[in-house]
Enzyme design. Sequence first.
Site, mmCIF file in Angstrom:
data_model
loop_
_atom_site.group_PDB
_atom_site.id
_atom_site.type_symbol
_atom_site.label_atom_id
_atom_site.label_comp_id
_atom_site.label_asym_id
_atom_site.label_seq_id
_atom_site.Cartn_x
_atom_site.Cartn_y
_atom_site.Cartn_z
ATOM 1 N N GLY A 132 6.544 1.241 5.655
ATOM 2 C CA GLY A 132 7.466 0.338 4.964
ATOM 3 C C GLY A 132 7.489 0.559 3.461
ATOM 4 O O GLY A 132 8.556 0.582 2.840
ATOM 5 N N CYS A 133 6.323 0.727 2.881
ATOM 6 C CA CYS A 133 6.240 0.925 1.431
ATOM 7 C C CYS A 133 6.854 2.261 1.035
ATOM 8 O O CYS A 133 7.474 2.375 -0.030
ATOM 9 C CB CYS A 133 4.791 0.822 0.968
ATOM 10 S SG CYS A 133 4.081 -0.818 1.266
ATOM 11 N N THR A 134 6.693 3.261 1.877
ATOM 12 C CA THR A 134 7.306 4.566 1.607
ATOM 13 C C THR A 134 8.826 4.437 1.650
ATOM 14 O O THR A 134 9.524 4.942 0.756
ATOM 15 C CB THR A 134 6.815 5.614 2.615
ATOM 16 O OG1 THR A 134 5.400 5.771 2.447
ATOM 17 C CG2 THR A 134 7.506 6.947 2.413
ATOM 18 N N ALA A 194 9.986 2.632 -1.544
ATOM 19 C CA ALA A 194 9.859 3.478 -2.744
ATOM 20 C C ALA A 194 10.905 4.591 -2.739
ATOM 21 O O ALA A 194 11.490 4.916 -3.778
ATOM 22 C CB ALA A 194 8.452 4.063 -2.824
ATOM 23 N N ALA A 251 0.820 -1.209 0.000
ATOM 24 C CA ALA A 251 0.000 0.000 0.000
ATOM 25 C C ALA A 251 0.855 1.261 0.000
ATOM 26 O O ALA A 251 1.773 1.389 0.813
ATOM 27 C CB ALA A 251 -0.926 0.020 1.208
#
Length: 158
Positions: free
Chosen positions: A48-50, A53, A43
């Site tokens: 974590g995804c930030t 990325a 998401a």
Amino acid sequence: MTDQARLSPGDTAPDFTLTDDAGAEVSLAGLRGGKVIVYFYPAAMTPGCTKQACDFTETLASFEAEGYTVLGISPDKPEKLARFREKETLGITLLSDPDKAVMGAYGAFGEKKMYGKVVQGVIRSTFVVGEDGTLTLAQYNVKATGHVAKLRRDLGLE
């Protein structure tokens, strides 16, 4: 824990055409002849995804210098991906897979453990597609933090 098919190096990468955060279509076949890093994340705008990325964005120039294109795929709608790109100043291509069909084809959606419970969800995974469309690397259940540095080592880029 999971019963979906997993891909391995040497397998043909499943082709796809998905919409990016600007509403344009991006297809894996259209990138044939170049090397492509395809990573799946749960998401946009989560910690974590930030981190993942941003790590890809920070090293994007060095990946591109070696002939790699980086594609991040999540189930988020293009509008949310656009906000994610703007908020974090991301340079990588963000693609939307709302029905999770591409994730399923790559074995990146299914049962996983989260906080000790088995749930259905996106399995954080990274694939490297060679110039001929076959996988040279397939990694499942990767960690968000430190993954890009490990990937660079695995590809001999450090």
